[in-house]
Design a protein around this motif. Structure first.
Motif, PDB file in Angstrom:
ATOM      1  N   PRO A  13       0.811  -1.237   0.000  1.00 44.94           N
ATOM      2  CA  PRO A  13       0.000   0.000   0.000  1.00 44.94           C
ATOM      3  C   PRO A  13       0.835   1.273   0.000  1.00 44.94           C
ATOM      4  CG  PRO A  13      -0.876  -1.610   1.554  1.00 44.94           C
ATOM      5  CD  PRO A  13       0.436  -2.152   1.062  1.00 44.94           C
ATOM      6  N   ALA A  14       1.971   1.238   0.693  1.00 45.49           N
ATOM      7  CA  ALA A  14       2.810   2.440   0.731  1.00 45.49           C
ATOM      8  C   ALA A  14       3.351   2.771  -0.658  1.00 45.49           C
ATOM      9  CB  ALA A  14       3.961   2.241   1.714  1.00 45.49           C
ATOM     10  N   ARG A  15       3.747   1.726  -1.411  1.00 45.96           N
ATOM     11  CA  ARG A  15       4.257   1.957  -2.758  1.00 45.96           C
ATOM     12  C   ARG A  15       3.163   2.492  -3.670  1.00 45.96           C
ATOM     13  NH1 ARG A  15       7.080  -3.100  -5.389  1.00 45.96           N
ATOM     14  NH2 ARG A  15       8.280  -2.819  -3.448  1.00 45.96           N
ATOM     15  N   ARG A  16       1.941   1.938  -3.552  1.00 56.07           N
ATOM     16  CA  ARG A  16       0.834   2.446  -4.361  1.00 56.07           C
ATOM     17  C   ARG A  16       0.504   3.880  -3.988  1.00 56.07           C
ATOM     18  NH1 ARG A  16      -1.449  -2.853  -3.428  1.00 56.07           N
ATOM     19  NH2 ARG A  16      -2.771  -1.949  -1.794  1.00 56.07           N
ATOM     20  N   GLY A  17       0.597   4.204  -2.704  1.00 59.84           N
ATOM     21  CA  GLY A  17       0.328   5.583  -2.280  1.00 59.84           C
ATOM     22  C   GLY A  17       1.342   6.559  -2.844  1.00 59.84           C
ATOM     23  N   ARG A  18       2.625   6.173  -2.847  1.00 59.88           N
ATOM     24  CA  ARG A  18       3.653   7.051  -3.417  1.00 59.88           C
ATOM     25  C   ARG A  18       3.447   7.233  -4.916  1.00 59.88           C
ATOM     26  NH1 ARG A  18       7.092   4.041   0.075  1.00 59.88           N
ATOM     27  NH2 ARG A  18       7.750   2.743  -1.689  1.00 59.88           N
ATOM     28  N   ARG A  19       3.050   6.154  -5.591  1.00 59.27           N
ATOM     29  CA  ARG A  19       2.807   6.250  -7.028  1.00 59.27           C
ATOM     30  C   ARG A  19       1.624   7.162  -7.321  1.00 59.27           C
ATOM     31  NH1 ARG A  19       2.115   0.612  -9.777  1.00 59.27           N
ATOM     32  NH2 ARG A  19       4.200   0.450  -8.839  1.00 59.27           N
ATOM     33  N   ALA A  20       0.579   7.048  -6.512  1.00 60.08           N
ATOM     34  CA  ALA A  20      -0.591   7.907  -6.713  1.00 60.08           C
ATOM     35  C   ALA A  20      -0.243   9.367  -6.466  1.00 60.08           C
ATOM     36  CB  ALA A  20      -1.731   7.463  -5.803  1.00 60.08           C
ATOM     37  N   ARG A  21       0.532   9.647  -5.403  1.00 58.34           N
ATOM     38  CA  ARG A  21       0.934  11.030  -5.127  1.00 58.34           C
ATOM     39  C   ARG A  21       1.826  11.577  -6.226  1.00 58.34           C
ATOM     40  NH1 ARG A  21       1.294   8.908   0.193  1.00 58.34           N
ATOM     41  NH2 ARG A  21       3.543   8.566  -0.080  1.00 58.34           N
TER      42      ARG A  21
END
Length: 286
Positions: A13-21
């Motif tokens: 989830p942290a990686r997906r959050g960074r990608r979304a940001r």
């Protein structure tokens, strides 16, 4: 029996959050860059229009206002023929919007709701007017208007601009009416509405954003059109034709003031109409 392939572990989830940001940041940066690209010429024209002649002739020029003055704008607005040309442009633009919507909305509704022979060919034929150079339309129309004694009038320019804007108005409104569910209109007919009442009370409010977009496009096209207005008029010219006719004898300050006067009314019209537009998610712009 072969061993089953191991599936890769799901993304964290942290990686997906960074990608979304990161994607949001890139989109915002692109929006800012496009906005600056569009706003920069308007800012420079405004800066030059409200600078004193001495500041305008400075080199190198400053990107910040150093000597604000209304002398240039006052000289432009008090020049011979500028105020009548401004009023003519406003009248032509508003009349073109009204006439284009009065003719284009019923035509767009017919294209969206009725199936008839040659409908696709008719839509393609509508675009032929936009494919022709403006001078090809202006010269025959000028001869026709002279024959029927309406040349050099606001009506002549309005008819020309309506002919230029009508194909796009028809196609925009047709695409909007296609997106309005026909079941809603049929339900209004079942509950006792006449076809005209169903259109006015049910379909038109849902199609209002498309009609507003067509109105904005039509007004901007009419406001900026210059060649046809210059061919068809002599003493009742629109503001773009008036500015074009006097550019070769005008100082630099007059040209910047004319550019500012040409930009502001179109921006004001878009600002007024923006409340009727919808963005791609269907929420009202406020």
């Amino acid at each position: 029996m072969t061993a089953a392939r191991e599936r890769p572990p799901p993304a964290r989830p942290a990686r997906r959050g960074r990608r979304a940001r990161r994607n949001r940041a890139l989109v915002q940066a692109a929006c800012v860059a496009i906005s600056l690209f569009m706003v920069a010429p308007m800012y420079l024209i405004t800066l030059a229009a409200f600078s004193s002649p001495a500041a305008l002739n400075e080199y190198p020029k400053s990107f910040l206002p150093t000597s604000v003055s209304t002398e240039t704008m006052n000289a432009f607005l008090t020049s011979t023929g500028v105020v009548p040309a401004l009023l003519n442009s406003l009248l032509v633009g508003l009349f073109t919007v009204l006439l284009s919507l009065a003719l284009g909305v019923p035509a767009g509704y017919a294209l969206a709701r009725f199936v008839f022979g040659g409908r696709d060919s008719y839509q393609l034929f509508l675009l032929f007017t936009r494919a022709l150079p403006i001078v090809v339309l202006s010269v025959p129309l000028a001869r026709l208007f002279i024959t029927i004694n309406v040349s050099d009038t606001v009506l002549a320019v309005t008819l020309l601009h309506t002919a230029l804007a009508l194909p796009t108005t028809v196609l925009i409104t047709a695409s909007i009416f296609v997106s309005v569910p026909q079941d809603v209109e049929e339900a209004a007919l079942v509950f006792g509405c006449t076809p005209l009442q169903a259109f006015r009370q049910v379909v038109a409010p849902l199609a209002l954003p498309g009609m507003a977009a067509a109105a904005v496009f039509t007004f901007v096209l009419s406001w900026n059109e210059i060649l046809g207005a210059a061919v068809l008029t002599l003493t009742h010219r629109t503001l773009p034709a008036q500015v074009l006719g006097s550019l070769q004898w005008s100082p630099l300050a007059f040209r910047f003031a004319g550019g500012f006067a040409l930009v502001v009314p179109a921006l004001l019209f878009i600002f007024v109409m923006r409340r009727y537009l919808l963005n791609m998610w269907g929420t009202t712009l406020r």
